[in-house]
Design an enzyme around this catalytic site. Sequence first.
Site, PDB file in Angstrom:
ATOM      1  N   CYS A   2       0.837  -1.194   0.000  1.00  0.00           N
ATOM      2  CA  CYS A   2       0.000   0.000   0.000  1.00  0.00           C
ATOM      3  C   CYS A   2       0.872   1.243   0.000  1.00  0.00           C
ATOM      4  O   CYS A   2       2.083   1.170   0.168  1.00  0.00           O
ATOM      5  CB  CYS A   2      -0.907   0.014   1.219  1.00  0.00           C
ATOM      6  SG  CYS A   2      -1.867  -1.501   1.443  1.00  0.00           S
ATOM      7  N   ARG A  45       1.009   1.890  -6.012  1.00  0.00           N
ATOM      8  CA  ARG A  45       1.192   0.930  -4.922  1.00  0.00           C
ATOM      9  C   ARG A  45      -0.129   0.343  -4.436  1.00  0.00           C
ATOM     10  O   ARG A  45      -0.125  -0.615  -3.652  1.00  0.00           O
ATOM     11  CB  ARG A  45       1.897   1.603  -3.736  1.00  0.00           C
ATOM     12  CG  ARG A  45       3.317   2.031  -4.015  1.00  0.00           C
ATOM     13  CD  ARG A  45       3.965   2.621  -2.777  1.00  0.00           C
ATOM     14  NE  ARG A  45       4.117   1.633  -1.720  1.00  0.00           N
ATOM     15  CZ  ARG A  45       5.219   0.909  -1.527  1.00  0.00           C
ATOM     16  NH1 ARG A  45       6.244   1.058  -2.345  1.00  0.00           N
ATOM     17  NH2 ARG A  45       5.291   0.043  -0.549  1.00  0.00           N
ATOM     18  N   TRP A  90      -3.904  -1.520  -1.255  1.00  0.00           N
ATOM     19  CA  TRP A  90      -3.985  -2.760  -2.035  1.00  0.00           C
ATOM     20  C   TRP A  90      -4.431  -3.828  -1.046  1.00  0.00           C
ATOM     21  O   TRP A  90      -3.701  -4.200  -0.138  1.00  0.00           O
ATOM     22  CB  TRP A  90      -2.631  -3.111  -2.651  1.00  0.00           C
ATOM     23  CG  TRP A  90      -2.660  -4.385  -3.423  1.00  0.00           C
ATOM     24  CD1 TRP A  90      -2.236  -5.609  -2.997  1.00  0.00           C
ATOM     25  CD2 TRP A  90      -3.146  -4.583  -4.753  1.00  0.00           C
ATOM     26  NE1 TRP A  90      -2.420  -6.556  -3.970  1.00  0.00           N
ATOM     27  CE2 TRP A  90      -2.978  -5.957  -5.070  1.00  0.00           C
ATOM     28  CE3 TRP A  90      -3.710  -3.746  -5.706  1.00  0.00           C
ATOM     29  CZ2 TRP A  90      -3.342  -6.490  -6.298  1.00  0.00           C
ATOM     30  CZ3 TRP A  90      -4.074  -4.283  -6.929  1.00  0.00           C
ATOM     31  CH2 TRP A  90      -3.891  -5.628  -7.218  1.00  0.00           C
ATOM     32  N   ASN A 116       0.920  -0.151   6.258  1.00  0.00           N
ATOM     33  CA  ASN A 116       1.303  -0.995   5.134  1.00  0.00           C
ATOM     34  C   ASN A 116       1.953  -2.237   5.706  1.00  0.00           C
ATOM     35  O   ASN A 116       2.794  -2.144   6.600  1.00  0.00           O
ATOM     36  CB  ASN A 116       2.285  -0.253   4.223  1.00  0.00           C
ATOM     37  CG  ASN A 116       2.680  -1.073   3.012  1.00  0.00           C
ATOM     38  OD1 ASN A 116       2.028  -2.059   2.678  1.00  0.00           O
ATOM     39  ND2 ASN A 116       3.753  -0.665   2.350  1.00  0.00           N
ATOM     40  N   GLY A 117       1.581  -3.427   5.212  1.00  0.00           N
ATOM     41  CA  GLY A 117       2.140  -4.667   5.708  1.00  0.00           C
ATOM     42  C   GLY A 117       1.056  -5.571   6.263  1.00  0.00           C
ATOM     43  O   GLY A 117      -0.131  -5.412   5.944  1.00  0.00           O
ATOM     44  N   GLU A 508       9.184 -19.974 -18.702  1.00  0.00           N
ATOM     45  CA  GLU A 508       8.901 -18.610 -18.252  1.00  0.00           C
ATOM     46  C   GLU A 508      10.048 -17.669 -18.617  1.00  0.00           C
ATOM     47  O   GLU A 508       9.819 -16.522 -19.017  1.00  0.00           O
ATOM     48  CB  GLU A 508       8.654 -18.615 -16.738  1.00  0.00           C
ATOM     49  CG  GLU A 508       8.590 -17.246 -16.078  1.00  0.00           C
ATOM     50  CD  GLU A 508       7.450 -16.360 -16.554  1.00  0.00           C
ATOM     51  OE1 GLU A 508       7.443 -15.171 -16.179  1.00  0.00           O
ATOM     52  OE2 GLU A 508       6.576 -16.844 -17.297  1.00  0.00           O
ATOM     53  N   LYS A 512       9.630 -14.259 -20.924  1.00  0.00           N
ATOM     54  CA  LYS A 512      10.019 -12.905 -20.515  1.00  0.00           C
ATOM     55  C   LYS A 512      10.896 -12.248 -21.578  1.00  0.00           C
ATOM     56  O   LYS A 512      10.709 -11.080 -21.911  1.00  0.00           O
ATOM     57  CB  LYS A 512      10.778 -12.938 -19.172  1.00  0.00           C
ATOM     58  CG  LYS A 512       9.919 -13.184 -17.967  1.00  0.00           C
ATOM     59  CD  LYS A 512       9.065 -11.999 -17.581  1.00  0.00           C
ATOM     60  CE  LYS A 512       7.607 -12.125 -17.855  1.00  0.00           C
ATOM     61  NZ  LYS A 512       6.850 -13.266 -17.765  1.00  0.00           N
ATOM     62  N   GLU A 515       8.880 -11.395 -24.755  1.00  0.00           N
ATOM     63  CA  GLU A 515       7.884 -10.349 -24.504  1.00  0.00           C
ATOM     64  C   GLU A 515       8.485  -8.955 -24.601  1.00  0.00           C
ATOM     65  O   GLU A 515       7.869  -8.051 -25.175  1.00  0.00           O
ATOM     66  CB  GLU A 515       7.285 -10.508 -23.100  1.00  0.00           C
ATOM     67  CG  GLU A 515       6.199 -11.540 -22.971  1.00  0.00           C
ATOM     68  CD  GLU A 515       5.649 -11.594 -21.556  1.00  0.00           C
ATOM     69  OE1 GLU A 515       4.414 -11.638 -21.404  1.00  0.00           O
ATOM     70  OE2 GLU A 515       6.438 -11.603 -20.593  1.00  0.00           O
ATOM     71  N   HIS A 531      16.176 -33.906 -29.875  1.00  0.00           N
ATOM     72  CA  HIS A 531      15.051 -34.365 -30.685  1.00  0.00           C
ATOM     73  C   HIS A 531      14.570 -33.271 -31.644  1.00  0.00           C
ATOM     74  O   HIS A 531      13.383 -33.190 -31.951  1.00  0.00           O
ATOM     75  CB  HIS A 531      13.909 -34.837 -29.789  1.00  0.00           C
ATOM     76  CG  HIS A 531      14.240 -36.052 -28.988  1.00  0.00           C
ATOM     77  ND1 HIS A 531      14.306 -37.314 -29.524  1.00  0.00           N
ATOM     78  CD2 HIS A 531      14.585 -36.193 -27.681  1.00  0.00           C
ATOM     79  CE1 HIS A 531      14.642 -38.186 -28.595  1.00  0.00           C
ATOM     80  NE2 HIS A 531      14.825 -37.529 -27.453  1.00  0.00           N
ATOM     81  N   LYS A 627      -1.723  -5.891 -20.009  1.00  0.00           N
ATOM     82  CA  LYS A 627      -1.498  -6.470 -18.689  1.00  0.00           C
ATOM     83  C   LYS A 627      -2.510  -7.557 -18.384  1.00  0.00           C
ATOM     84  O   LYS A 627      -2.161  -8.611 -17.869  1.00  0.00           O
ATOM     85  CB  LYS A 627      -1.550  -5.377 -17.615  1.00  0.00           C
ATOM     86  CG  LYS A 627      -1.269  -5.889 -16.213  1.00  0.00           C
ATOM     87  CD  LYS A 627       0.153  -6.422 -16.106  1.00  0.00           C
ATOM     88  CE  LYS A 627       0.434  -6.987 -14.734  1.00  0.00           C
ATOM     89  NZ  LYS A 627       1.723  -7.687 -14.688  1.00  0.00           N
TER      90      LYS A 627
END
Length: 632
Positions: A2, A45, A90, A116-117, A508, A512, A515, A531, A627
Amino acid sequence: MCGIIGYVGAGVTRGAGEDADEETGGDRLAVGDVIHQGLRNLEYRGYDSAGVALVGETSGLTVAKRSGEVDGLTVPEVPDAAHGIGHTRWSTHGPPTDANAHPHTDCVGDVAVVHNGIVENHETLKAELSDHAFTSDTDTEVIPHLLEEELSGETEASAADDGGDAESDLLAAVQRVEDRLEGSYAICAVREGDDRIVVARRGSPLVLGRGEDASFVASDVTAFLEHTRDVTYLEDGDVAAIAPGSVDIFADGEPVEREIETVTWEANAAEKGGYDHYMRKEIHEQPEALRQTLAGRLDVDAGDVDLDVSFPPGFLADLEEIRIVACGTSYYAGRYAARLFEEYAGVRTTVEIASEYEFGAGRTPDRTLVVAVTQSGETADTLGAVRRANAAGARTFAVTNTLGSTVTREVDGTAFIRAGPEIGVAATKTFASQVATLAMLSVAVGRDRGALAAADARTVLEDLRGLPGAVQQVLDEEAAVREAAREYRDSEAFFFVGRALGVPVALEGALKLKEISYDHAEGFAAGELKHGPLALVTPDTPVLAVLTEGGRARETMNNVTEAQTRGAPALGCVTAGSEFDTLDVAFEVPDVGVVEPLVANVYLQLFAYHVANEKGRPIDKPRNLAKSVTVE
């Protein structure tokens, strides 16, 4: 994650070159406007809800808050306010509602707190405060009520000693309350009749801004950079009192001095916290994101996990199959998790691209669990898969980052990854938090089914507990990754390989790179090199390999050697202390057992980022990508 902003002063002058604002009627911003602008700067945030608390000399404490974006918040006019705090949220505990928005207050409305936390022991503390009236679902609300208890006790003691009322000490109260909190937190508190903001930090960042006639506190210099570049970064355990013209910092109850530094980067980079791109910032936020993901959920000594989820009695014991459905990065997180579910939970597990999912014949709906993995909770293909599973009568479950998202309303249960907002299109910290959350779920299911012994569970949970620190060690080696990216940036293609848990990480890593750099990158199981893909290997096609615990390193290295004999350069992520002397570049991964491939992935993220940055690509907004994919 946050955003916090606090300000003490009589208002500040608008930055040079800006025009007067009709809303404020001049070049000088009132306290409420300073805080509101700080919240706008911090909205990356958190954007579920926002609020402010302003303290006036005669008007007292005024609080305004609401769910939704910062611009939807109406900040009240408090002409005599000389300080205040603000928060953009958040959600982690409780959905994004008006009641759950910060600031939170005590029973009498004298104290306001933003946070925050995560307060891990909030349920225990709330039970101790049974005579207090709670109005939200948040963990934060215990803090103002604890302060109320402390301040009430101090006032009574003062009155008894002095024969009358005396102002109690908010600073001392925060110090005592802070000692009772478990978890990670950044706290700002104000009180009617007190001209200070008192703050405390443990595990979550807080930075002070030092102006000539004004002082600030925030979770990021983003909030106030337009007003001052002189900052002090609080350290873990610090408590500070910010008053007009003074800042006092304490550690373990004793006054301490902290260095004042000058921020040199430009204000237009402030919203990225000094980073050139959100993606790099979010790569570096992974230790904090993982701490939030794991906080309050691991009981390592008992070998148990508490994800605050439940299943009908007997459902997990009778479970025949888990089917994970997801897209893109979430799909690779699911592939990582599938191996964990099979090993720890003893359940056949398949992973399917959500757009290709059908329930299929030969399955028993009431013995099948369909797990949807989606960062946003709004991915159209994944929602379609959930709806098909629901229609077939299967039990559905979501692993997501977003409270109140569509998927949470359409499944039977949800586990939140709690990674905080992710702005960059290329997912980084959410991948790590998805895998960590799914790993915890695999342990919880295995323990419930009796398939995983407590001793084995403790080993896995100990590995998970070491994740944030291990990722930080990798981030500390970024300079070496940057150098490798510069050396290989002009290669024709890149191949990423691994075995077992290294396969989804290789996939992955390739995703990245393609992208954000627009280079051809391909990931596959290392055994598949011979192969077909070996036909593409040349001295201009680097091979990046996952050579860690959980990735069958020796067998993978045999395949890498096959590529090297054809001239390909080889870069490997290796367990610390391993000897793979023939690699052209070796990146060491701390020893954290089954999650080592996940830590290795951070090297691959950094490599992709620096290759793309060397090429001048628009990293946060790669062409043709969004996104959240909300259309099928």
